[in-house]
Enzyme design. Structure first.
Site, short mmCIF file in Angstrom:
data_model
loop_
_atom_site.label_atom_id
_atom_site.label_comp_id
_atom_site.label_asym_id
_atom_site.label_seq_id
_atom_site.Cartn_x
_atom_site.Cartn_y
_atom_site.Cartn_z
N TYR A 76 -4.07 1.83 15.90
CA TYR A 76 -2.75 2.00 16.74
C TYR A 76 -2.84 1.83 18.35
O TYR A 76 -2.27 1.05 19.00
CB TYR A 76 -2.25 3.10 16.60
CG TYR A 76 -1.60 3.33 15.14
CD1 TYR A 76 -0.34 2.69 14.92
CD2 TYR A 76 -2.16 3.69 14.09
CE1 TYR A 76 0.00 2.54 13.59
CE2 TYR A 76 -1.71 3.83 12.74
CZ TYR A 76 -0.61 3.34 12.71
OH TYR A 76 -0.01 3.48 11.29
N GLU A 129 -3.62 -0.22 8.42
CA GLU A 129 -2.48 0.13 8.99
C GLU A 129 -2.41 -0.29 10.28
O GLU A 129 -3.55 -0.35 11.01
CB GLU A 129 -2.35 1.53 9.25
CG GLU A 129 -1.59 2.49 7.87
CD GLU A 129 -1.41 3.93 8.22
OE1 GLU A 129 -1.35 4.54 9.34
OE2 GLU A 129 -1.65 4.67 7.11
N ASN A 177 -7.27 1.70 10.21
CA ASN A 177 -5.84 1.99 10.58
C ASN A 177 -6.06 1.97 12.26
O ASN A 177 -6.94 2.88 12.69
CB ASN A 177 -5.51 3.37 10.27
CG ASN A 177 -5.14 3.27 8.71
OD1 ASN A 177 -5.30 2.48 7.91
ND2 ASN A 177 -4.90 4.65 8.20
N ARG A 197 0.86 -1.03 -0.04
CA ARG A 197 0.07 0.08 0.00
C ARG A 197 1.05 1.42 -0.11
O ARG A 197 1.75 1.54 1.16
CB ARG A 197 -0.91 -0.11 1.35
CG ARG A 197 -1.66 1.18 1.39
CD ARG A 197 -2.68 1.20 2.67
NE ARG A 197 -3.28 2.51 2.61
CZ ARG A 197 -3.30 3.30 3.89
NH1 ARG A 197 -2.70 2.92 4.99
NH2 ARG A 197 -3.83 4.31 3.75
N HIS A 219 -2.97 10.93 0.94
CA HIS A 219 -2.13 10.71 2.12
C HIS A 219 -1.78 11.96 2.53
O HIS A 219 -0.32 11.99 3.03
CB HIS A 219 -1.22 9.51 2.12
CG HIS A 219 -0.99 9.05 3.53
ND1 HIS A 219 -1.24 7.62 3.69
CD2 HIS A 219 -0.80 9.38 4.67
CE1 HIS A 219 -0.89 7.29 5.08
NE2 HIS A 219 -0.65 8.44 5.63
N GLU A 234 -7.43 8.39 6.40
CA GLU A 234 -7.77 9.03 8.10
C GLU A 234 -7.97 10.47 7.85
O GLU A 234 -7.62 11.39 8.19
CB GLU A 234 -6.32 9.16 8.67
CG GLU A 234 -6.01 7.56 8.94
CD GLU A 234 -4.69 7.66 9.83
OE1 GLU A 234 -3.93 8.70 10.25
OE2 GLU A 234 -4.26 6.36 10.22
C1 PNW Z 1 -1.16 7.52 10.74
N1 PNW Z 1 -3.51 10.15 16.25
O1 PNW Z 1 -1.24 8.67 11.29
C2 PNW Z 1 -0.85 7.59 9.57
O2 PNW Z 1 -1.58 7.14 8.59
C3 PNW Z 1 0.63 7.55 9.03
O3 PNW Z 1 1.13 8.18 7.83
C4 PNW Z 1 1.63 7.53 10.44
O4 PNW Z 1 2.97 7.42 10.11
C5 PNW Z 1 1.06 6.45 11.36
O5 PNW Z 1 -0.20 6.57 11.50
C6 PNW Z 1 1.83 6.60 12.42
O6 PNW Z 1 1.64 7.77 13.23
C7 PNW Z 1 -1.63 8.84 12.69
O7 PNW Z 1 -2.76 11.08 16.74
C8 PNW Z 1 -1.32 10.12 13.39
O8 PNW Z 1 -4.42 9.50 16.37
C9 PNW Z 1 -1.68 10.55 14.49
C10 PNW Z 1 -2.59 9.82 15.00
C11 PNW Z 1 -3.36 8.43 14.27
C12 PNW Z 1 -2.72 8.19 13.25
#
Ligand code: PNW
Length: 459
Positions: A296, A367, A294, A75, A119, A165
């Protein structure tokens, strides 16, 4: 670990500004990130993506590394100002040529391209002349740019993601101002979000009416969401966790799957939340062939209806005040170098929540990953924590599948260390280590673990 379905798609992900470099080469126009990085104090150590991993010149080597990992898919995103230097009008042949070669090289190695159209690197001219994502015409400019991409790449690209996002674009770009274009407001995020949703839906409509039949691809959007676990079992805290999810993911996924914004958002945001016409609602509803996610991290949610919530992990943006939820973490949870807690079961619960709320859609994790301060020991990058992260999140994802969730693919963020936006190069998310002096790439322990894991899956 048990077997994933053998039709499962395995990939890694990147984005243009974070890896390409060549910010002003071969006819590319400047983007809002090129400009934002020039403002002292916006990026850690005032770093920029001007060179990044120089993927522009190293892409063949990168594809060989992907091949060695045994990946099915890759991707990446297309830089809009590399295709259209000003974001409208004239297209740039050299930019089209670059992505065309990249796509061909992937296909020669049996790696499926999954292409994100946006992006975050908006052409700067659209920001300066047309107010970027809060301008009234932006969704039409985006659709015209997407048309160029479908026309030139759609013969070979069968998986499209319109926007990466929208929550981050709206909240961090227009709410807190920590990402480009660096604006702070408690109403602009909702206007930007509104235009992002329309841009997505118009582009999908274009693809479906003009290209899908002939080209036979699929198209969707990637939304980000953390899991929100009620802090206590009280009805108030449970309602706040639900509310937090509706403000986070429901903001974008409800219009696309259910036809309009969540009621709770309409109630709490009032007239700062724009509304869709009936015609727009029917264009937006059903505009995603898959649910791109995505994911995290996870936080606890507690009710704050009676308090003024001023701060959250995301700063002082309008959102935290509007949803009236206080967020916290558990001191026993381990954290990554982004201070994001590692909570694998949160991933499973989120997948199950999506499955239930949105009528059992096909989900792709576009992601998931983590940053750690990698140590090089005897020339090896011993990132055991990253390997454990992947293993534990995959185990929970598999549990979700076994509970009936239609999870169809997984993309690790990221293929290699890269420009981590406001954090610069210090935060390393890669499966491959990049030495930013020499630009040499080295597989980390986690990349080798992934390779072995995938070969086990393919038996
Ligand atoms: C994503 N938050 O970004 C992006 O899609 C990527 O480009 C980035 O490198 C990756 O996650 C890691 O950060 C985010 O604050 C940035 O919740 C900030 C947040 C979530 C996703």
């Amino acid at each position: 670990m048990n077997q994933f379905p053998n039709t499962f798609t395995w990939g890694t992900a990147t984005s243009a500004y974070q890896i390409e470099g060549g910010w002003n080469l071969n006819g590319k126009g400047p983007s809002i990130w090129d400009a934002f990085c020039q403002i002292p104090g916006k990026i850690a150590k005032n770093e920029t993506g001007q060179v990044a991993c120089n993927h522009l010149e190293h892409f063949k080597e990168d594809i060989l590394l992907m091949k060695q990992m045994g990946l099915d898919a890759y991707r990446f995103s297309i830089s809009w100002p590399r295709i259209q230097p000003k974001g409208y009008g004239k297209k740039n042949k050299a930019g089209i040529q670059f992505y065309s070669e990249l796509i061909d090289c992937l296909l020669e190695h049996d790696i499926e391209p999954w292409v994100t159209l946006y992006h975050w690197d908006l052409p700067l001219a659209l920001q300066l002349e047309k107010d970027g994502w809060i301008g009234d015409e932006i969704s039409d400019y985006f659709t015209q740019y997407a048309d160029i991409c479908f026309e030139h790449f759609g013969d070979r690209v069968k998986h499209w993601i319109t926007i990466n996002e929208p929550w981050v674009v709206a909240m961090l770009g227009y709410g807190q101002g920590v990402f480009a274009p660096g604006r702070s407001s408690n109403s602009e995020p909702y206007k930007a979000g509104h235009e992002l949703i329309k841009a997505h839906a118009k582009t999908v409509q274009l693809y479906r009416t003009k290209y899908q039949k002939e080209q036979g691809g699929i198209i969707g959007i990637s939304n980000n969401c953390d899991w929100r676990e009620p802090l206590t079992n009280s009805p108030e805290d449970r309602a706040s966790a639900q509310r937090a999810l509706e403000f986070f993911l429901g903001w974008f996924a409800d219009p696309i799957y259910l036809g309009d914004y969540p009621e709770i958002m309409k109630k709490k945001v009032g007239d700062r939340l724009p509304s869709f016409s009936e015609e727009e609602k029917s264009m937006i509803k059903g505009s995603s062939d898959f649910f791109g996610l995505n994911h995290y991290t996870t936080m606890y949610a507690a009710d704050a209806s009676s308090k003024q919530v001023k701060t959250s992990v995301y700063g002082n943006g309008g959102l935290s005040e509007d949803q009236q939820v206080s967020l916290s973490t558990d001191p026993s949870w381990k954290q990554t170098s982004m201070n994001w807690s590692i909570v694998p079961w949160g991933c499973r619960k989120l997948l199950e929540w999506i499955d239930q709320r949105y009528g059992h859609p096909e989900i792709i994790i576009t992601e998931n990953g983590c940053a750690f301060d990698d140590q090089i020991i005897d020339g090896h990058i011993q990132d055991n924590q990253r390997q454990e992260f992947y293993q534990s999140y995959l185990e929970e994802s598999l549990k979700a599948i076994n509970n009936g969730v239609k999870l169809k693919g997984y993309f690790a963020w990221s293929f290699m260390d890269n420009f981590e936006w406001a954090s610069g190069y210090e935060k390393r998310f890669g499966l491959h280590y990049v030495d930013f002096e020499t630009l040499e790439r080295t597989p980390k322990l986690s990349a080798l673990w992934f390779r072995d894991f995938l070969s086990g899956q393919k038996k």
